[in-house]
Design an enzyme around this catalytic site. Structure first.
Site, PDB file in Angstrom:
ATOM      1  N   TYR A  90       0.872  -1.172   0.000  1.00 59.98           N
ATOM      2  CA  TYR A  90       0.000   0.000   0.000  1.00 59.98           C
ATOM      3  C   TYR A  90       0.910   1.223   0.000  1.00 59.98           C
ATOM      4  O   TYR A  90       1.765   1.376   0.875  1.00 59.98           O
ATOM      5  CB  TYR A  90      -0.895  -0.011   1.240  1.00 59.98           C
ATOM      6  CG  TYR A  90      -1.946   1.064   1.251  1.00 59.98           C
ATOM      7  CD1 TYR A  90      -3.178   0.855   0.649  1.00 59.98           C
ATOM      8  CD2 TYR A  90      -1.717   2.287   1.860  1.00 59.98           C
ATOM      9  CE1 TYR A  90      -4.158   1.848   0.650  1.00 59.98           C
ATOM     10  CE2 TYR A  90      -2.682   3.285   1.874  1.00 59.98           C
ATOM     11  CZ  TYR A  90      -3.902   3.049   1.264  1.00 59.98           C
ATOM     12  OH  TYR A  90      -4.861   4.037   1.267  1.00 59.98           O
ATOM     13  N   LYS A  91       0.731   2.090  -0.987  1.00 53.16           N
ATOM     14  CA  LYS A  91       1.588   3.263  -1.164  1.00 53.16           C
ATOM     15  C   LYS A  91       0.759   4.515  -0.913  1.00 53.16           C
ATOM     16  O   LYS A  91      -0.269   4.711  -1.557  1.00 53.16           O
ATOM     17  CB  LYS A  91       2.152   3.283  -2.574  1.00 53.16           C
ATOM     18  CG  LYS A  91       3.014   4.498  -2.913  1.00 53.16           C
ATOM     19  CD  LYS A  91       3.380   4.492  -4.396  1.00 53.16           C
ATOM     20  CE  LYS A  91       4.181   5.739  -4.765  1.00 53.16           C
ATOM     21  NZ  LYS A  91       4.384   5.841  -6.231  1.00 53.16           N
TER      22      LYS A  91
END
Length: 316
Positions: A206-207
Site C-alpha cells: 500500500y503506497k
C-alpha cells in the site's frame, strides 16, 4: 520475533520480489507521464507540446541506468520506456521492474483527475518480461464515486494475484471542489480515511502520501503516520509527491518509525536532473540521496515479512 518469509501463506511472499535484503523497500518511480512533460517544459520555458515522447523515454532510461543499481525496484509506464527497459536489460537483477497499469485522466499541464485500469495488459507477456509487480494509482475523494474506485482497486489486486505479480496500490487523497472552495480539506484525515477504505483489499504493498506533506519534525510526522499504520494491515510505503526533496529523508524516517516499510519515490530523487548535466546529477546527488534513503529504511523500516505476518494473524 521475526517470522521467516517461508512460513507465510496466502501469497504474502509477493512483496519479496520488490524488497531489499533487509525486507524494506527503496524503490524509484519513473512512471510520470504528462506531469514529467510539464516539468521539462517549465524548466525550458517552452510549451509542453514541444517536449516529444522520446525525451521522456530517454530521461526515464537514464534514471533507470543511474539509480537502478541502488534501488530494490523501479516503476515505469508502457508508453515511455518499459519496452526498452526490458529489451535492453537496463536494470540489474537486484532491481525489480514494476509496470504502471493505470490509464490517467489528465489534461496537459494539470493534475491527474481520475484513473482507470488498463485491462488490455498482456499479463503473461509481462511475467515473461521478468516484471515483478504492477501499480495502480487511484485518486481518492469524498464524492459519489467511492464505490467505483474500491471496485477498481479490488479488480487490480485480483488481477495481480491471479498473475502471480505483486500489487502496488497507490491511493492519492484529493479534495472535492466543495472542500477546496470551503478550505475544509484536511490531508492527514483524508489519507487515513482512504487507507481505511482501500487497504482491506490487501494489496501486496500500500503506497500513500506522507502526512503533513513531510513538513515538521520526525516525531510530529511519525505521530500522524501512526494513524495510517493503525488501519493498514499490509506492508506500506510512502511516495514523495508534495514533499520537498530536502524534507523527504526526514519524512521517510518518520513514516518508518511509525510502521512503514520504505518508499516508492520519483520527484524527490531525480527532479534536480531535469536541469543542467542530467547524467552527472543522476550519478551524483540523486544516487547519494537514494543511498541515504536506503540506509534510513534499513535502519528504521519494518521488514515486509513482519507486516505480512501480523496481517496473517489478523485474518486467520
Amino acid at each position: 520475533m521475526t517470522t521467516h518469509p517461508a512460513v507465510l501463506t496466502g501469497g504474502s511472499a509477493a512483496p519479496a520480489a520488490l524488497a531489499r535484503p533487509s525486507g524494506t523497500f527503496a524503490m524509484v518511480a519513473a512512471d510520470q507521464r504528462d506531469s514529467l512533460r510539464t516539468m521539462m517544459a517549465q524548466r525550458e520555458g517552452v510549451p509542453g507540446s514541444d517536449i516529444p515522447a522520446a525525451r521522456l523515454t530517454d530521461f526515464k532510461l537514464a534514471v533507470a541506468r543511474a539509480l537502478g543499481p541502488h534501488a530494490s525496484a523501479l516503476l515505469i509506464d508502457r508508453d515511455h520506456g518499459y519496452r526498452r527497459l526490458v529489451d535492453e536489460k537496463v536494470l540489474p537483477a537486484t532491481c525489480a521492474p514494476i509496470l504502471a497499469v493505470d490509464i490517467l485522466d489528465q489534461r496537459p499541464g494539470g493534475p491527474v483527475e481520475d484513473t482507470a485500469l488498463d485491462e488490455a495488459t498482456d499479463l503473461a507477456a509481462v511475467v515473461a518480461d521478468g516484471t515483478r509487480g504492477l501499480k495502480l494509482l487511484v485518486i481518492w475523494r469524498r464524492d459519489a464515486h467511492r464505490d467505483r474506485r474500491v471496485a477498481l482497486a479490488a479488480r487490480f489486486v485480483e488481477m495481480c494475484r491471479d498473475a502471480g505479480l505483486a500489487s502496488v496500490l497507490e491511493p492519492v487523497a484529493r479534495p472535492t471542489a466543495d472542500e477546496e472552495a470551503a478550505g475544509t480539506f484536511a490531508l492527514n484525515d483524508a489519507i487515513v480515511e482512504a487507507a481505511r477504505e482501500l487497504a482491506p483489499l490487501r494489496p501486496s504493498l500500500y503506497k500513500c502520501q506522507v502526512p503533513d506533506g513531510g513538513a515538521g519534525t520526525v516525531a510530529g510526522i511519525a505521530a500522524q503516520a501512526e494513524r495510517i499504520d493503525a488501519v493498514v494491515d499490509v506492508p506500506w510505503v510512502v511516495l514523495s509527491q508534495g514533499v520537498e526533496s530536502a524534507d523527504f529523508p526526514r519524512a521517510v524516517e518518520a513514516a518508518c518509525r511509525a510502521g512503514a516499510s520504505g518508499f516508492l519515490a520519483g520527484r524527490a530523487l531525480w527532479t534536480d536532473a531535469l536541469s543542467g548535466d542530467r547524467d552527472a546529477t543522476l550519478r551524483g546527488a540523486s544516487t547519494d540521496r537514494l543511498r541515504l534513503l536506503g540506509e534510513i529504511v534499513d535502519t528504521h523500516g519494518r521488514p515486509w515479512w513482519d507486516a505480512a505476518a501480523a496481517s496473517e494473524r489478523v485474518t486467520a
